[in-house]
Design a protein around this motif. Structure first.
Motif, PDB file in Angstrom:
ATOM      1  N   GLY A 129      -2.850   5.280   1.810  1.00  0.00           N
ATOM      2  CA  GLY A 129      -3.880   4.311   0.913  1.00  0.00           C
ATOM      3  C   GLY A 129      -5.342   4.874   0.861  1.00  0.00           C
ATOM      4  O   GLY A 129      -5.911   4.168   0.004  1.00  0.00           O
ATOM      5  N   LYS A 181       0.708  -1.280  -0.079  1.00  0.00           N
ATOM      6  CA  LYS A 181       0.115   0.107   0.043  1.00  0.00           C
ATOM      7  C   LYS A 181       0.840   1.184  -0.080  1.00  0.00           C
ATOM      8  O   LYS A 181       1.943   1.252   0.758  1.00  0.00           O
ATOM      9  N   SER A 206      -5.770   1.513  -0.980  1.00  0.00           N
ATOM     10  CA  SER A 206      -5.845   0.416  -0.093  1.00  0.00           C
ATOM     11  C   SER A 206      -6.668  -0.650  -0.785  1.00  0.00           C
ATOM     12  O   SER A 206      -6.031  -1.845  -0.744  1.00  0.00           O
TER      13      SER A 206
END
Length: 299
Positions: free
Chosen positions: A192, A188, A231
């Motif tokens: 994110g 990530k 994310s």
């Protein structure tokens, strides 16, 4: 249609040439070097192209530009990013101006990017009506589009292709990252929370051919209809390849290592929506990120 494609040897251009031929078009590549039989050679750095060779084309598509992901954005490389795009477009617009009106193309499609909207757009939904940003990449896109818009005075329809993150295993961002994810090393980026506007390579080139058929003037967001946060993108890709996805690259580390590229590209939040594509009836074959991964990583 007789279509001239400049930037035909790049990641998107190669796929577009193949798709346009499969669609039944007469395709001519415009290249800077190493021409194959039937290619047209031009020199955008010197603004040189034989306008007699491009007479009679129905459409010209210009995708030239130094890679955003291939170098650090030093001051000199920023100049390269701008120059490689603007000079290619201007070489064609100048040539069109020298032609008899009846020999000019009816359509001129040029590259642009959703970087037009700026890097820090949060969760704002960005359509073609949204205002431009004021960072380096946004200003580049504004100048890029303005260079192509000159042809409207010649009676040519201009379309600016505001491209998002084009996904395919053969190149681009996903081509670079797929191996890291398959080894469980995908990460990530920053918090994110930043939005990523993705589109499969297949849908991207299909959208360009769709725009040729519908002759749309002005900017068009070439992105999928369902942008997700980094994310979510990271989690879905890790799940898709069956590997863990627990790593994170801190924002401060990316900024320290990558400078402006990190802020304006890797960590940019751009929730772009393809309003004009959908208005013209374009149907995505991979509208969701899960479907994009399935399509892009099929081999």
């Amino acid at each position: 249609m007789r279509i001239l494609i400049s930037g035909a040897s790049g990641f998107i251009g190669t796929a577009l040439v193949r798709a346009a031929k499969d669609d039944g078009h007469d395709v001519v590549r415009v290249v800077r070097s190493s021409p194959q039989p039937g290619d047209i050679v031009f020199n955008p750095a010197r603004g040189e192209i034989d306008e007699r060779e491009i007479r009679g084309a129905d459409a010209v598509i210009v995708l030239n530009g130094a890679g955003l992901f291939s170098h650090l954005w030093t001051d000199s490389y920023k100049e390269t990013l701008v120059r490689s795009r603007i000079t290619a477009v201007r070489t064609f617009t100048d040539a069109f101006a020298e032609m008899p009106a009846g020999d000019r193309p009816t359509q001129f499609l040029t590259g642009s990017a959703i970087g037009f909207y700026g890097a820090d757009c949060g969760d704002e939904i960005l359509t073609e009506e949204s205002t431009p940003g004021d960072d380096f990449l946004a200003r580049l896109c504004v100048s890029w589009e303005a260079a192509g818009e000159r042809v409207t005075d010649l009676g040519i329809t201009h379309t600016a292709l505001r491209t998002g993150l084009v996904m395919d295993g053969s190149g681009g961002m996903l081509g670079l990252l797929k191996h890291a994810y398959r080894f469980g090393l995908g990460a990530k980026l920053g918090t994110g929370e930043q939005y990523m506007s993705t589109i499969s390579l297949d849908d991207h080139v299909a959208a360009i051919l769709h725009l040729l058929r519908t002759s749309v003037a002005g900017p068009v967001n070439l992105t999928g209809p369902q942008p997700v946060t980094n994310s979510e993108w990271h989690r879905l890709l890790a799940d898709h390849v069956g590997r863990p996805g627990f790593l994170t690259v801190p924002r401060w580390a990316m900024k320290g290592a990558l400078g402006d590229f990190a802020e304006q590209a890797a960590l940019a939040s751009q929730r772009a929506y393809p309003a004009r594509l959908e208005e013209t009836g374009f149907a995505f074959t991979a509208p969701t990120v899960e479907e994009i991964f399935t399509q892009a990583l099929r081999s």
